[in-house]
Design an enzyme around this catalytic site. Structure first.
Site, PDB file in Angstrom:
ATOM      1  CG  HIS A 192      -1.746  -1.193   1.399  1.00 38.63           C
ATOM      2  ND1 HIS A 192      -1.275  -2.374   1.936  1.00 38.63           N
ATOM      3  CD2 HIS A 192      -3.041  -1.415   1.068  1.00 38.63           C
ATOM      4  CE1 HIS A 192      -2.247  -3.271   1.930  1.00 38.63           C
ATOM      5  NE2 HIS A 192      -3.332  -2.722   1.403  1.00 38.63           N
ATOM      6  CG  HIS A 194      -6.414  -3.632  10.943  1.00 42.35           C
ATOM      7  ND1 HIS A 194      -6.843  -3.503   9.630  1.00 42.35           N
ATOM      8  CD2 HIS A 194      -5.433  -4.552  10.911  1.00 42.35           C
ATOM      9  CE1 HIS A 194      -6.134  -4.304   8.854  1.00 42.35           C
ATOM     10  NE2 HIS A 194      -5.277  -4.963   9.606  1.00 42.35           N
TER      11      HIS A 194
END
Ligand code: HPA
Length: 276
Positions: A83, A247
């Site tokens: 990412h 998360h």
């Protein structure tokens, strides 16, 4: 060394490891590593061994390319992706897609985890991406254009292939998974968005929000690769409901959806291969 030369070197390395020439590739998000286990005659190549390859670091990402056959179709499965928020340059983020393109891949299937901006879309559902909004403030193609990869200016009207969307929708209904179509907006992260940002995203026309996919799709379209992208909705985005984001919750929901999504991907692959 140019991006093209680096991609060519990496592709040559992969060709040396396996005789298989993939026509279709899957880039799988968190927790979907098991898909590669269903491939026949598989060759596993850790990202770390491939020249110039960025190595995946996020939790739930394995970091390997698996070449094998699914039915009669030669495929490449990327377990894990990098990412932009990990500190890689946009060019590094799209490097694996370029290598896949140089290997001869014509269709790219991507999955990701996303938050729902749209109140009607719930955690555990899938969303077929119909279009995107690049809110990352970057574009992986900024810089000198590599004409051998693709043209300087190119169309993004059908960035998400309409035929592949139909195939995916059919696969989801066969598997019995709730599926919607919608617009994905990419933020950089790694912080989740603020409620005000999500409100703005909704005003802009987004249905789901995430931190990946958009750079890779741009690089794939540059090379003329057809794209299908499916979001696994793991949570309501910030402020949509009164609940904080975590998360672990994202990973938990992704885990629950996993079996259904793996089934969907298998069917998509069989049908998409016939598009060749
Ligand atoms: N925002 C950004 N990325 C995400 C989210 C979110 O709510 N959920 C999963 N990935």
């Amino acid at each position: 060394m140019s991006a093209l030369a680096e991609a060519e070197q990496a592709a040559a390395f992969v060709r040396g490891r396996s005789k298989l020439r993939p026509v279709l590739a899957l880039v799988l998000g968190s927790g979907l590593g098991a898909f590669a286990d269903s491939l026949k005659n598989a060759t596993r190549i850790p990202f770390a061994e491939i020249p110039h390859f960025p190595t995946a670091t996020a939790i739930g990402h394995r970091g390997e390319m698996v070449l094998g056959t699914a039915g009669d179709t030669p495929v490449a499965v990327m377990n894990g992706r990098v990412h932009y928020y990990e500190g890689y340059s946009p060019a590094q983020v799209v490097f694996p897609v370029r290598v896949l393109g140089r290997l001869g891949v014509k269709i790219l299937v991507m999955t990701n985890a996303a938050g729902s901006v749209n109140i009607n879309c719930k955690p555990g559902e899938l969303m077929i991406i119909t279009d995107h909004i690049n809110y990352m403030g970057i574009n992986p193609l900024i810089g000198l254009n590599e004409d051998q990869l693709g043209p300087r200016f190119f169309d993004m009207s059908d960035a998400y292939d309409p035929k592949l969307q139909e195939i995916a929708e059919r696969a989801c209904s066969k598997v019995g998974m709730t599926v919607r179509r919608g617009v994905y907006i990419a933020f950089n992260g790694p912080s989740y968005e603020t409620p005000a940002e999500i409100k703005a995203a909704r005003t802009l026309g987004a249905d789901a929000v995430g931190m990946s996919t958009v750079p890779e799709v741009i690089a794939a379209r540059h090379m003329g690769i057809r794209v299908l992208a499916i979001s696994c909705i793991t949570n309501m985005a910030a402020g949509v409901i009164k609940k904080k984001l975590h998360h672990l919750e994202v990973l938990e929901v992704a885990e629950k959806v996993k079996l259904g999504l793996l089934d969907v991907l298998g069917r998509v692959l069989a049908d998409a291969a016939r598009l060749q």
